[in-house]
Design an enzyme around this catalytic site. Structure first.
Site, PDB file in Angstrom:
ATOM      1  N   ARG A  88      -4.004  11.155  15.143  1.00  0.00           N
ATOM      2  CA  ARG A  88      -5.149  11.877  14.567  1.00  0.00           C
ATOM      3  C   ARG A  88      -5.963  12.536  15.680  1.00  0.00           C
ATOM      4  O   ARG A  88      -6.397  13.689  15.544  1.00  0.00           O
ATOM      5  CB  ARG A  88      -6.036  10.941  13.741  1.00  0.00           C
ATOM      6  CG  ARG A  88      -7.346  11.610  13.326  1.00  0.00           C
ATOM      7  CD  ARG A  88      -8.173  10.783  12.381  1.00  0.00           C
ATOM      8  NE  ARG A  88      -7.538  10.653  11.077  1.00  0.00           N
ATOM      9  CZ  ARG A  88      -7.439   9.516  10.419  1.00  0.00           C
ATOM     10  NH1 ARG A  88      -7.918   8.400  10.936  1.00  0.00           N
ATOM     11  NH2 ARG A  88      -6.865   9.490   9.238  1.00  0.00           N
ATOM     12  N   THR A  93      -6.588  -2.871   9.156  1.00  0.00           N
ATOM     13  CA  THR A  93      -6.657  -2.727  10.603  1.00  0.00           C
ATOM     14  C   THR A  93      -6.100  -3.971  11.284  1.00  0.00           C
ATOM     15  O   THR A  93      -5.696  -3.913  12.428  1.00  0.00           O
ATOM     16  CB  THR A  93      -8.106  -2.499  11.060  1.00  0.00           C
ATOM     17  OG1 THR A  93      -8.936  -3.419  10.367  1.00  0.00           O
ATOM     18  CG2 THR A  93      -8.540  -1.081  10.752  1.00  0.00           C
ATOM     19  N   LYS A 122      -0.873   5.223   8.721  1.00  0.00           N
ATOM     20  CA  LYS A 122      -0.614   4.324   7.593  1.00  0.00           C
ATOM     21  C   LYS A 122      -0.606   5.090   6.270  1.00  0.00           C
ATOM     22  O   LYS A 122       0.271   4.893   5.438  1.00  0.00           O
ATOM     23  CB  LYS A 122      -1.659   3.193   7.567  1.00  0.00           C
ATOM     24  CG  LYS A 122      -1.628   2.352   8.840  1.00  0.00           C
ATOM     25  CD  LYS A 122      -2.584   1.188   8.800  1.00  0.00           C
ATOM     26  CE  LYS A 122      -4.043   1.581   8.797  1.00  0.00           C
ATOM     27  NZ  LYS A 122      -4.479   2.331  10.005  1.00  0.00           N
ATOM     28  N   THR A 123      -1.578   5.988   6.099  1.00  0.00           N
ATOM     29  CA  THR A 123      -1.621   6.781   4.859  1.00  0.00           C
ATOM     30  C   THR A 123      -0.380   7.675   4.775  1.00  0.00           C
ATOM     31  O   THR A 123       0.256   7.785   3.719  1.00  0.00           O
ATOM     32  CB  THR A 123      -2.892   7.665   4.831  1.00  0.00           C
ATOM     33  OG1 THR A 123      -4.018   6.839   5.084  1.00  0.00           O
ATOM     34  CG2 THR A 123      -3.052   8.359   3.503  1.00  0.00           C
ATOM     35  N   ASP A 142      -5.900   1.290   0.778  1.00  0.00           N
ATOM     36  CA  ASP A 142      -6.365   1.330   2.160  1.00  0.00           C
ATOM     37  C   ASP A 142      -7.455   0.264   2.337  1.00  0.00           C
ATOM     38  O   ASP A 142      -8.135  -0.090   1.371  1.00  0.00           O
ATOM     39  CB  ASP A 142      -6.954   2.737   2.431  1.00  0.00           C
ATOM     40  CG  ASP A 142      -6.943   3.075   3.908  1.00  0.00           C
ATOM     41  OD1 ASP A 142      -6.446   2.256   4.704  1.00  0.00           O
ATOM     42  OD2 ASP A 142      -7.421   4.165   4.265  1.00  0.00           O
TER      43      ASP A 142
END
Ligand code: ATP
Length: 355
Positions: A231, A172, A78-79, A123
């Site tokens: 990640r 989320t 998302k970032t 965020d």
């Protein structure tokens, strides 16, 4: 609470090699590994195509892009996507998060210093305070905020015009947002977990950037253990690289990746020591269940919350464990994964799965 209810770290989550949330080392390396444009961004075809249209159309009109909401589990990009949105629009980006904005004044200070067209990445937007959230409604819709000066009956609202900007909110779970906030986003993209082939591409790309020698089977081995999350794939790649350098000739093959991840106790399906301890207790001590959460937690010597929030979400997602009204139950796949034969009584419990 689990990843899709909140993003606050669960007890015991932080030190896991398979944690989806970023740790200190990730933060330092991630900047170098982030794709810089939509073309480099692997997977998420639907979101990518839709976003491409939204951004192209805005660019053709010479307008600021619509506000974008991105939902999905931690570590799915998302970032990264918010930075790509800014890059594609040729705009600067400001990054902040819901928990950092506790007062409406904090938000007013950020909004009033934005440049025209700037991207504001917020965020964990669902964790913003209520007054800040209400200020955001007006800012998103009318590019205006009312700054309250003073207190009590003497308080006055001073209207402040804002330059047009693009808000990129990340959460989320979009369902956690109040409808008035959700409705103010022009585009909502839901990020899915990545398929193994997509993670293989992520691993190859990162290996190239880190100057690591890896063959296709080595990349597939890492991808298969990365729990659908880039990640985690990048973190496992770094650990396997260390192993390849110290114990092998520096080249990551399937054997090297498998041996390295055995050292880190990440199995072929991405389960770590805790996940396996929960499954083993469920199968070996309780015959596959049903068993209550507290009993299961005592059996593995962990806090109830750790079992429920850290281990179970992935086990449920993988179809290895079911939460039923009578307690936790192992699925046939769990027996197969641990190489154990399911007792005959388990077959009669099929109806419990998915309750
Ligand atoms: N589609 C992708 N292609 C290649 N790399 C990716 C992709 N998505 C994420 N990554 C990599 O995974 C790492 C984590 O991504 P990112 O920080 O954007 O996740 P996030 O969803 O914002 O996580 P969080 O919610 O925890 O902040 C970054 O290093 C990024 O380079």
């Amino acid at each position: 609470m689990n990843w899709d209810d909140d993003t606050a770290e669960a007890p015991g989550e932080g030190d896991r090699i398979v944690a989806a949330a970023a740790d200190g080392e990730d933060s330092a390396v991630e900047a170098a590994l982030r794709p810089k444009d939509l073309g480099e961004f692997v997977g998420q075809e639907k979101v990518r195509q839709q976003l491409d249209l939204v951004l192209k159309a805005a660019r053709q009109r010479g307008a600021t892009a619509d506000h974008v909401l991105l939902s999905g589990a931690p570590g799915l990009g998302k970032t990264t996507l918010s930075m790509i949105i800014a890059a594609e629009m040729g705009a600067p980006i400001r990054i902040t998060s819901g928990p950092a904005i506790q007062h409406a004044g904090d938000l007013a200070a950020i909004l009033s210093s934005l440049q025209e067209g700037e991207v504001l990445f917020l965020d964990e937007i669902h964790r913003m305070s209520r007054p800040a959230e209400e200020m955001l409604y007006m800012a998103m819709e009318d590019f205006r905020v009312d700054v309250i000066v003073g207190k009590g009956p003497g308080a006055t609202a001073i209207p402040l015009e804002l330059p047009p900007f693009t808000l990129v909110g990340a959460t989320t779970r979009a369902g956690l947002l109040p409808p008035p906030l959700r409705d103010r986003f022009g585009f909502t993209g839901h990020m899915e977990f990545y398929a193994p082939e997509e993670l293989e591409r992520v691993v190859h790309r990162s290996a190239g950037l880190l100057d690591v020698d890896i063959d296709p089977a080595g990349a597939a081995e890492i991808a298969g253990r990365s729990r659908g999350t880039p990640r985690i794939a990048n973190r496992l790649l770094r650990r396997v690289r260390d192993y390849a350098q110290v114990k092998a000739d520096g080249v990551i093959t399937r054997e090297v990746a498998a041996s390295a991840l055995q050292v880190y106790e990440v199995d072929a399906r991405g389960l770590d020591r805790l996940d396996r301890a929960v499954l083993e207790a469920l199968l070996k001590l309780f015959g596959g269940g049903p068993v209550g959460l507290s009993t299961l937690a005592v059996a593995v010597g962990e806090e109830r919350e750790t079992v429920e929030e850290v281990a179970e979400p992935f086990l449920v997602r993988e179809g290895l464990l079911a939460r039923t009204p009578r307690g936790r139950v192992a699925t046939p796949a769990a027996w197969a994964h641990l190489g154990l034969a399911a007792p005959a009584s388990q077959t009669g419990q099929q109806g419990l799965f998915g309750v």
